[in-house]
Design an enzyme around this catalytic site. Structure first.
Site, short mmCIF file in Angstrom:
data_model
loop_
_atom_site.label_atom_id
_atom_site.label_comp_id
_atom_site.label_asym_id
_atom_site.label_seq_id
_atom_site.Cartn_x
_atom_site.Cartn_y
_atom_site.Cartn_z
N CYS A 106 0.57 -1.37 -0.19
CA CYS A 106 0.18 -0.16 -0.28
C CYS A 106 1.09 1.44 0.32
O CYS A 106 2.15 1.26 0.58
CB CYS A 106 -0.43 0.11 1.25
SG CYS A 106 -0.15 -0.13 3.08
N CYS B 139 0.65 4.05 2.01
CA CYS B 139 1.21 4.21 3.65
C CYS B 139 2.38 3.13 3.77
O CYS B 139 3.17 4.33 4.27
CB CYS B 139 0.21 4.40 4.87
SG CYS B 139 -0.58 2.45 4.73
#
Length: 138
Positions: free
Chosen positions: A47, A49
């Site tokens: 992902c 993040c």
């Protein structure tokens, strides 16, 4: 998929993290050498993040004077069985990726979950980790 995730793996292995690829690797690491002293387990992820915040924050945190004795990583979505096995050691915490688990003498003492990574700065995430290192690491 391997070509895409290899750079994400390399970000951590370059820092000295040992990849745990199987449930047996997890048991050997967390009940063997990682059962004494402190161990940081990073649940890696593809992902945004993880790329923009989690992995850079871990790298930054390891510049702290006190740091974990052992560094391990599992990759959520890649080595599913190893990740599931690692999460068994994170008693009381729901699955989260990316996440960081600091363990001392085989027991979880500090957890940073995805919701504590998203929308935070690299410095805030690193400070969360270094505060735990200062408290638990020798």
């Amino acid at each position: 998929m391997q070509m895409m995730v290899q750079p994400m793996r390399d970000e951590l292995t370059r820092l000295g993290f040992e990849e745990l690829l199987t449930p047996e690797d997890v048991v050997q690491a967390l009940e063997g050498k990682g059962s004494k002293g402190t161990a940081l387990v990073v649940v890696n992820s593809v992902c945004g993040c993880a790329a923009g915040l989690a992995r850079p924050a871990v790298a930054h945190s390891l510049q702290n004077e006190k740091k974990p004795d052992h560094l391990f990583t599992v990759f959520a979505g890649q080595e599913k069985e190893a990740t599931a096995k690692a999460r068994e050691y994170f008693e009381g915490y729901p699955p989260s990726s990316p996440s960081f688990a600091l363990m001392k003498d085989g027991k979880i003492v500090h957890m940073v979950q995805r919701h504590e990574i998203e929308d935070r700065t690299l410095e805030e995430i690193s400070a969360n980790l270094t505060s735990a290192y200062d408290k638990y690491c020798g």
